[in-house]
Design a protein around this motif. Structure first.
Motif, short mmCIF file in Angstrom:
data_model
loop_
_atom_site.label_atom_id
_atom_site.label_comp_id
_atom_site.label_asym_id
_atom_site.label_seq_id
_atom_site.Cartn_x
_atom_site.Cartn_y
_atom_site.Cartn_z
N SER A 25 36.04 -30.37 7.92
CA SER A 25 37.05 -30.30 8.99
C SER A 25 36.65 -31.14 10.19
N VAL A 26 35.36 -31.12 10.52
CA VAL A 26 34.87 -31.94 11.63
C VAL A 26 35.08 -33.43 11.33
N LEU A 27 34.72 -33.84 10.13
CA LEU A 27 34.93 -35.25 9.76
C LEU A 27 36.40 -35.61 9.76
N LEU A 28 37.25 -34.69 9.31
CA LEU A 28 38.69 -34.94 9.31
C LEU A 28 39.22 -35.11 10.73
N PHE A 30 37.56 -36.38 13.23
CA PHE A 30 37.16 -37.72 13.67
C PHE A 30 38.02 -38.80 13.02
N VAL A 31 38.40 -38.59 11.77
CA VAL A 31 39.24 -39.58 11.08
C VAL A 31 40.62 -39.65 11.72
N GLN A 32 41.16 -38.48 12.12
CA GLN A 32 42.52 -38.42 12.61
C GLN A 32 42.65 -38.71 14.10
N SER A 33 41.58 -38.56 14.87
CA SER A 33 41.66 -38.69 16.32
C SER A 33 40.87 -39.90 16.81
N TYR A 303 38.86 -30.41 19.79
CA TYR A 303 38.85 -30.37 18.33
C TYR A 303 39.91 -29.42 17.80
N ARG A 304 40.12 -28.30 18.51
CA ARG A 304 41.14 -27.35 18.08
C ARG A 304 42.53 -27.98 18.10
N LYS A 305 42.81 -28.79 19.11
CA LYS A 305 44.10 -29.46 19.19
C LYS A 305 44.31 -30.40 18.01
N ILE A 310 46.83 -31.41 12.72
CA ILE A 310 46.72 -31.74 11.30
C ILE A 310 47.36 -30.66 10.44
N ILE A 311 47.06 -29.40 10.77
CA ILE A 311 47.62 -28.29 9.99
C ILE A 311 49.14 -28.24 10.13
N SER A 312 49.65 -28.44 11.35
CA SER A 312 51.10 -28.41 11.54
C SER A 312 51.78 -29.56 10.80
N ARG A 313 51.09 -30.72 10.76
CA ARG A 313 51.64 -31.86 10.02
C ARG A 313 51.72 -31.56 8.53
#
Length: 343
Positions: A25-28, A30-33, A303-305, A310-313
């Motif tokens: 989840s942490v790596l995800l 960084f990939v998305q933000s 990170y929570r944002k 990501i989850i809402s998407r």
């Protein structure tokens, strides 16, 4: 199977799953933000997360199989590879935590000079040193043939066989240097950096408290509930920094120190470590990999944002897919009924 063994097996499985999911989840994030990637300490966090993921998919399953079988489950060759990986990964992870603490120290104590003191080049050099430091101990262990299955810890780790008793002095020196340059050094850096950060945070809190008290004295007709709320926030500010520092340092000591102390104590020829204690300290050692994402990342608002977005998407896409599918099936059903009427 005894109850302690069952509990240890369940603990290893839970720790491995939580560690793998949270670090991914942490790596995800960084990939998305792009905002997270723009910060220099993100390099240290990525390095730490990758180390924890490797520990979750290589060493934790091997230890689980060792607890279940009660013997070497992988064979000598693969056990040496797993032992090599454990030495490299654990040292790299500890040095990454030390690098994160030094980054926080520079950012808080020297905020105006942070951009010149901690650049991307500096961060990559620190990560390169961490890898080189870890690789030296891993290669030394491999060349001396000290990696193997340890019944005490039910895992493939740095271990001296009974046939190598003549090498006890060299092995003890290696063990002391390894834990001294990884655990002890990183603990010293963490204590120095975070205690400096805590001192600065307390001085800032004192300044804010002075302004708050002066404001409350000037506002004579202020409602008592507002005063109580301001005083409560003042108390929370004082406790917040202390709690964070205690979590950073306390989690490091709680998870690593039992295992490190046990490894040092077992160097004494007259000491025999109980198997359940050895595996329990190993589980506690692994637990740090599952707690790191929460300690350093996932509990922070930024990170929570990203995670929520990501989850809402993903949920939004699934909802759209389900609505399209249901509409299509409804159309097909209506079409079939119409054809049935015609025929």
């Amino acid at each position: 199977m005894s109850i302690p063994e069952f509990l240890l097996e369940v603990s290893i499985v839970i720790i491995a799953v939580v560690s793998l999911l949270t670090n991914l989840s942490v790596l995800l994030c960084f990939v998305q933000s792009s905002d997270l990637r723009a910060h220099v300490p993100g390099i240290f966090m990525i390095n730490l997360s990758l180390s924890n993921i490797l520990l979750s998919i290589i060493n934790m399953p091997a230890t689980f199989l060792g607890v279940v079988s009660g013997a070497n489950p992988l064979g000598d060759l693969f056990c040496h590879v797993v032992s090599f990986a454990e030495t490299f990964i654990t040292s790299n992870a500890m040095l990454s935590m030390a690098a994160l603490s030094m980054d926080r120290w520079i950012a808080v104590v020297f905020p105006l000079r942070y951009s010149s003191k901690m650049r991307y080049r500096d961060a990559f050099l620190i990560v390169a040193y961490s890898w080189l430091h870890s690789l030296i101990f891993s290669l030394t262990q491999l060349m001396m043939d000290w990696g193997g299955y340890s019944y005490t810890y039910a895992s493939c780790t740095v271990h001296l066989d009974s046939e190598q008793a003549s090498q006890l002095g060299i092995y003890a020196t290696f063990t002391a240097l390894f834990h001294g340059s990884s655990f002890a050094l990183c603990l010293l850096v963490l204590c120095f950096a975070y205690l400096k950060v805590l001192r600065v945070a307390k001085s800032h809190c004192k300044r804010i408290d002075v302004i708050t008290v002066q404001t409350l004295l000037l506002l004579v007709d202020i409602h008592p509930s507002v005063k109580e709320r301001c005083l409560a926030q003042r108390k929370k500010r004082k406790q917040r920094a202390t709690k964070k520092i205690c979590i950073f340092i306390g989690s490091f000591i709680l998870c690593f120190s039992p295992y490190v102390i046990t490894r040092l104590v077992e160097l004494l020829p007259s000491v025999r470590i109980p198997r359940y204690w050895g595996i329990a300290t190993k589980c506690l050692f692994y637990a740090k990999a599952s707690s790191d994402p929460f300690v350093y990342c996932l509990l922070r608002q930024q990170y929570r944002k990203v995670l929520v977005s990501i989850i809402s998407r993903v949920v939004g896409k699934d909802h759209y897919f389900l609505s399209v599918t249901s509409a299509s099936s409804t159309f097909d059903t209506t079409d079939d009924s119409c054809l049935a009427r015609i025929t």
